[in-house]
Structures are given as structure tokens and as C-alpha cells.
Scaffold this motif. Structure first.
Motif: not given
Ligand code: MN
Ligand code: MLT
Ligand code: ZN
Length: 306
Positions: A10-12, A94-97, A271-273
Motif C-alpha cells: 500500500a501507499g508508503g 497518490l500511490d497509484h498516480s 495486494t496493496h498490503i
Molecule cells: Mn493506497
């Protein structure tokens, strides 16, 4: 259709730069017990040559080398090779774009996204205007519930189609409006081979509508952000529950595992863990529960054919 998991965190990412939660500590001290992961993204290809990137993560620069390079020998005089045909987005988080702006050297990019996501990229994060200062970006709107053909850089049909379906969730925090379609799942279908992939990295509730879409897929990649609804609260990291952040937890009442484990898809992957999720530990009871249910934990570089 070939599917490559380029990033599964996931994000980060994992470990997250500022996090010393129990799982991040293991990822640093004993990475064989908790593999480091980059931020979630996949690539799909009908032919192992033309690849479509789904979500453009901030780690895109280290992720793209996982795809095959240009066919050898590279003709003399060729000085640039863009290894993707287009970028597809499930949302404007943000984490996808952020990776969109990082691909600006491509000179020309094609983006597939819903009208709501395009709007956030244009007006709120301004990633589209920023990227357009460097490259031309052709934007193709993905209507919900209607498959559209994915076209390669030469303008030819790739043989893949994509169909977006809305899922429950929160729009990005920086979005000025909350329009339907701000967060979607994608069904990517190989028209010739017949295989269908569902990609749903963010989903606030696995309701009957989402379950119906997932039942159409031969492989499912689903939101594995949190194990428990109160995961961040229990660790003292946040006061928000998983659901309040737009992510249905895996375990607990209404958790996703019961439904994911019963899907007809041959391949089922979380996913996106998030870095706090104990499924990241190779030897945890949570990992054992997923193994027993026949559900995989996404790892960077995992690849399969649908
Ligand atoms: Mn995310
Ligand atoms: C999410 O998955 O909820 C977002 O990526 C959160 C974030 O960007 O911090
Ligand atoms: Zn952590």
C-alpha cells in the motif's frame, strides 16, 4: 494474458520510511521473513511484448525493469524505448498516480481512467497538467460497466479490453468533489484467450455488487491493505479504522476473506498490503490462514498467466 505484479504494498511501501511497527522492523532486520515491497501496480500483456501498466506508482522507475526490454537486437539508431503501451488507473490516490509524472520522458502517453478520476488529476492533484508540460497525454475515458478496447502505441487493438466497475470507498483526501467512479475495480479481458483478470487494489466493502464482478474473473487481485478493521488503532498509529479509510479488512465481521476464498477464480491474491499487516510475515498465523484458504499474498515480481 500475462500478469506481472510490479508492486504489492500500500501507499508508503514496505518497510515504510518512517515506520517502526513490528512488521516493518522484521522487514529491516530479517527480510527473508518479510519481503520488502514497492507500492502497488501491475502490468498486463496479451503477447509478452505489449504491456499495459495498471496504476502508476511512485516506485515506477524501479518497477518497469521487471518487464521484458525491447526485442534484441535493438536496431541501430534506436535511442528510446517506452516499455508500456498505456497507463490505466483505478483511482487518483497518490500511490497509484504519482508515477504518471515520473513517466514524463515518454513524450507521449495514453491514459485510461474514469471521468471522476480524470477530474481529480486535472484539478486537484494537477498531475495531468504537470505531466502534459513534458509529454502529450491522450486521455481515454473508461465508462462504468462497458468494456472498451485497449489500443497499443501504434494505434492497433491489443486484443485486451477493460471494464470499470464502481466500488465503495473514499475519494482521495485532496479531491474537491466526491463523484461516483472516483474508485473502481477493473476487469481486463483477453478477447482471444478468453481469460479475465479482476484488479481491485482499493475497496471499502465487498458487497454483492462487487462479488458479482469478481465471480466473472479467472484471477482476482484484491485489496489486502489491512487484516483487521482496528489495525492502526490497536498499534497507536491512527484513530481511523480500515473501513473509514476505504479498505475492507481481510478478517473479522464482514471481512473479505470469506468471500475471496469462495470465488471460482483459480488465482486469488491479496495486494496493496499495508506495512502493518501481519500477512506480510512469512511465518505468521495470518499468513497460515490465507494459505489454508488457498489465497496468495502478493509479492513483487509474482507473475501468472490468465
Ligand atoms: Mn493506497
Ligand atoms: C489509500 O489507499 O487509502 C491511500 O493510498 C492512502 C494514502 O494515499 O495515504
Ligand atoms: Zn510499519
Amino acid at each position: 494474458m500475462r500478469v506481472v505484479l510490479l508492486g504489492t504494498a500500500a501507499g508508503g511501501g514496505f518497510p515504510q520510511w518512517n515506520c517502526w511497527c513490528p512488521t516493518c522492523r522484521v522487514a529491516r532486520s530479517d527480510p527473508s521473513r518479510a519481503h520488502p515491497r514497492t507500492q502497488s501496480s501491475i502490468a498486463v500483456s496479451p503477447d509478452d511484448v505489449r504491456w499495459f501498466l495498471i496504476n502508476a506508482s511512485p516506485d515506477v522507475r524501479e518497477q518497469l525493469p521487471r518487464l521484458p526490454g525491447p526485442r534484441d537486437p535493438v536496431p541501430d539508431g534506436v535511442t528510446r524505448h517506452v516499455p508500456i503501451e498505456a497507463v490505466l488507473l483505478t483511482d487518483a490516490e497518490l500511490d497509484h498516480s504519482v508515477g504518471l509524472a515520473l513517466l514524463r520522458e515518454a513524450r507521449a502517453l495514453t491514459l485510461y481512467a474514469t471521468a471522476a478520476t480524470i477530474d481529480v488529476l486535472e484539478r486537484d492533484s494537477r498531475l495531468l497538467p504537470t505531466t502534459r508540460a513534458f509529454a502529450s497525454v491522450a486521455v481515454r475515458e473508461m465508462p462504468e460497466g462497458q468494456p472498451i478496447a485497449l489500443v497499443d502505441r501504434a494505434g492497433a487493438a491489443s486484443g485486451l479490453t477493460v471494464e470499470a466497475f464502481a466500488v465503495a470507498g473514499d475519494p482521495p483526501r485532496f479531491a474537491s468533489t466526491c463523484r461516483p467512479g472516483h474508485t473502481v475495480g477493473l476487469l481486463v479481458r483477453d478477447e482471444a484467450g478468453g481469460g479475465t483478470l479482476a484488479y481491485v487494489p482499493g475497496c471499502g466493502a465487498l458487497d454483492a455488487g462487487v462479488e458479482r464482478q469478481l465471480r466473472r474473473a479467472d484471477a482476482v487481485l484484491f485489496d489486502g491493505t489491512f487484516w483487521r478493521d482496528d489495525e492502526l488503532v490497536a498499534l497507536g498509529i491512527s484513530t481511523s479504522t480500515a473501513r473509514a479509510m476505504g479498505h475492507v479488512p481481510i478478517d473479522g465481521p464482514g471481512g473479505s476473506l470469506r468471500i475471496i476464498a469462495a470465488l471460482p477464480a483459480a488465482t486469488r491474491v491479496y495486494t496493496h498490503i499495508n506495512n502493518t499487516n501481519r500477512i506480510l510475515l512469512e511465518d505468521s498465523p495470518q499468513r497460515g490462514a490465507l494459505s489454508a484458504a488457498g489465497v496468495l499474498v502478493g509479492d513483487d515480481g509474482l507473475a501468472f498467466t490468465v
